[in-house]
Design an enzyme around this catalytic site. Sequence first.
Site, PDB file in Angstrom:
ATOM      1  N   GLU A   1       0.819  -1.125  -0.027  1.00  0.00           N
ATOM      2  CA  GLU A   1       0.049   0.081  -0.124  1.00  0.00           C
ATOM      3  C   GLU A   1       0.875   1.168   0.124  1.00  0.00           C
ATOM      4  O   GLU A   1       0.544   2.293  -0.582  1.00  0.00           O
ATOM      5  CB  GLU A   1      -0.870  -0.017   1.270  1.00  0.00           C
TER       6      GLU A   1
ATOM      7  N   HIS B   1       7.160 -27.101  -1.349  1.00  0.00           N
ATOM      8  CA  HIS B   1       6.560 -28.016  -1.995  1.00  0.00           C
ATOM      9  C   HIS B   1       5.356 -27.669  -3.047  1.00  0.00           C
ATOM     10  O   HIS B   1       4.747 -28.417  -3.430  1.00  0.00           O
ATOM     11  CB  HIS B   1       5.886 -29.095  -0.897  1.00  0.00           C
TER      12      HIS B   1
ATOM     13  N   LYS C   1     -14.284   0.541  -3.836  1.00  0.00           N
ATOM     14  CA  LYS C   1     -15.358   1.051  -2.874  1.00  0.00           C
ATOM     15  C   LYS C   1     -16.411   1.860  -3.644  1.00  0.00           C
ATOM     16  O   LYS C   1     -17.706   1.585  -3.358  1.00  0.00           O
ATOM     17  CB  LYS C   1     -14.698   2.067  -1.751  1.00  0.00           C
TER      18      LYS C   1
HETATM   19  O1  PA5 Z   1      -3.624   1.413   5.864  1.00  0.00           O
HETATM   20  C1  PA5 Z   1      -4.391   1.702   5.722  1.00  0.00           C
HETATM   21  O2  PA5 Z   1      -4.953   2.951   5.847  1.00  0.00           O
HETATM   22  C2  PA5 Z   1      -5.722   0.652   5.381  1.00  0.00           C
HETATM   23  O3  PA5 Z   1      -5.516  -0.400   5.348  1.00  0.00           O
HETATM   24  C3  PA5 Z   1      -6.799   0.965   6.702  1.00  0.00           C
HETATM   25  O4  PA5 Z   1      -6.286   0.585   7.682  1.00  0.00           O
HETATM   26  C4  PA5 Z   1      -7.929   0.017   6.017  1.00  0.00           C
HETATM   27  O5  PA5 Z   1      -8.655   0.426   5.118  1.00  0.00           O
HETATM   28  C5  PA5 Z   1      -8.894   0.178   7.462  1.00  0.00           C
HETATM   29  O6  PA5 Z   1      -9.377   1.471   7.312  1.00  0.00           O
HETATM   30  P1  PA5 Z   1     -10.224   1.907   8.710  1.00  0.00           P
HETATM   31  O7  PA5 Z   1      -9.489   1.891   9.769  1.00  0.00           O
HETATM   32  O8  PA5 Z   1     -10.758   3.494   8.250  1.00  0.00           O
HETATM   33  O9  PA5 Z   1     -11.428   1.248   8.792  1.00  0.00           O
END
Ligand code: PA5
Length: 447
Positions: free
Chosen positions: A289, A310, A424
């Site tokens: 990310e 494996h 989303k």
């Molecule tokens: O690293 C990030 O920002 C994302 O992976 C969030 O943690 C994830 O989308 C969850 O978001 P939230 O804490 O707003 O529910």
Amino acid sequence: MKNISLNIEKTLGFISKEAIYAYDARVKTCSEALEKGTGKGNDFLGWLHLPSTISKELLADLKATAKVIRENCEVVVIAGIGGSYLGARAVIEALSDSFALLKEKKSGPIMIYAGHNISEDYLFELTDYLQDKKFGVINISKSGTTTETALAFRLLKKQCEDQRGKEIAKKCIVAVTDAKKGAARITADKEGYKTFIIPDNVGGRFSVLTPVGLLPIAVAGFDIEQLIAGAIKMEEVCGVNVPFNENPAAIYAATRNELYKSGKKIEILVNFHPKLHYAMEWWKQLYGESEGKENKGIFPAAVDFSTDLHSMGQWIQEGERSIYETVISIEKPNRRLIVPADEANLDGLNFLAGKRVDEVNKMAELGTQIAHVDGGVPNIHITVPQLNEYYIGQLFYFFEKACGISGYLLGVNPFNQPGVEAYKKNMFALLNKPGYEKESKAIQARL
Ligand code: PA5
């Protein structure tokens, strides 16, 4: 006391030491940009000195809340997704008995997870399992509006209140969320739940050392002070003024960028202990990310060896040569088990009799390293002295710091995730969420 250590020797047949060390000045610039807050995403740098600045009051509050949950719950559901659950799960699974769930005698509540998928079967089976359990919920969401988590929490909140009554539910439901905004905050305030705040300047995947990770880890019975102590140590070891050649975060960031430049587009994180599976998932999110944007970025993959030798072992040994490996090696196991001798020796394993199982595992590790390097796969090696809270704290902070530097070296903003929004938007349009009328029409026309 030892620290985790990094060894890049086995990358040097593929890239040169000079090329890696030539990153020194650029790494320094990136590290200073993090420190001074002058780089991209500088409103999300709260993680940088989080370990050394966490307050005694917060730690005491976390421990006291964990105690209440432990006293009132035989099962605790962690509701969260991505950065709002992976860090906690990584630590809890790394430190728990692999068979704790199946053992009669429990040393604390059973920790299970929800809000990280939208599978009807999963949620049905979860709520079914909880039917006769004294359970609690830690609802973790920074935005407070993430659909996966909110949907699971809606189900769990109702079930907890119906089964245990509103008063007990109040003791057993805790929210970790934004200080002011989002549905999770509004619900918690209205219902009078205990809450912990996720700081504005800490993004999800960098939040394991906030209450996001610390509360579930404390509820599971692990030592959050040791976790933080380990992270503080790495804050020092990977500090901005530590010279390049002594700074593991700097060397790791430089090495992976140089490997990427040389055509190695995939980094495979490797463990030889199944308990580390979720630590790999946490790492995948952190690097995926943070770096995968603007049509750039190393693809972070992970394997559990020797299990996956494996299956994926064949690809790694002989597939396209676009990969390198980073192996997390645990120096000293926490348990001791000797291979027994067997008079009949029908399985032919007497050559191992009297050896520790870990010695066999270590030779699998070494044999694999030699085979993969021979097969054209550069190898980075990280040694963790022992699997405990202190060294996991070190490992997490090391990876976070290296990720910040590495993202800046790549030229991206490591602290945003604009790409996560695309699915989303479509999902909301397809589900006719109020406010998405235009998108609904547009997407329906494409089906
Ligand atoms: O690293 C990030 O920002 C994302 O992976 C969030 O943690 C994830 O989308 C969850 O978001 P939230 O804490 O707003 O529910």
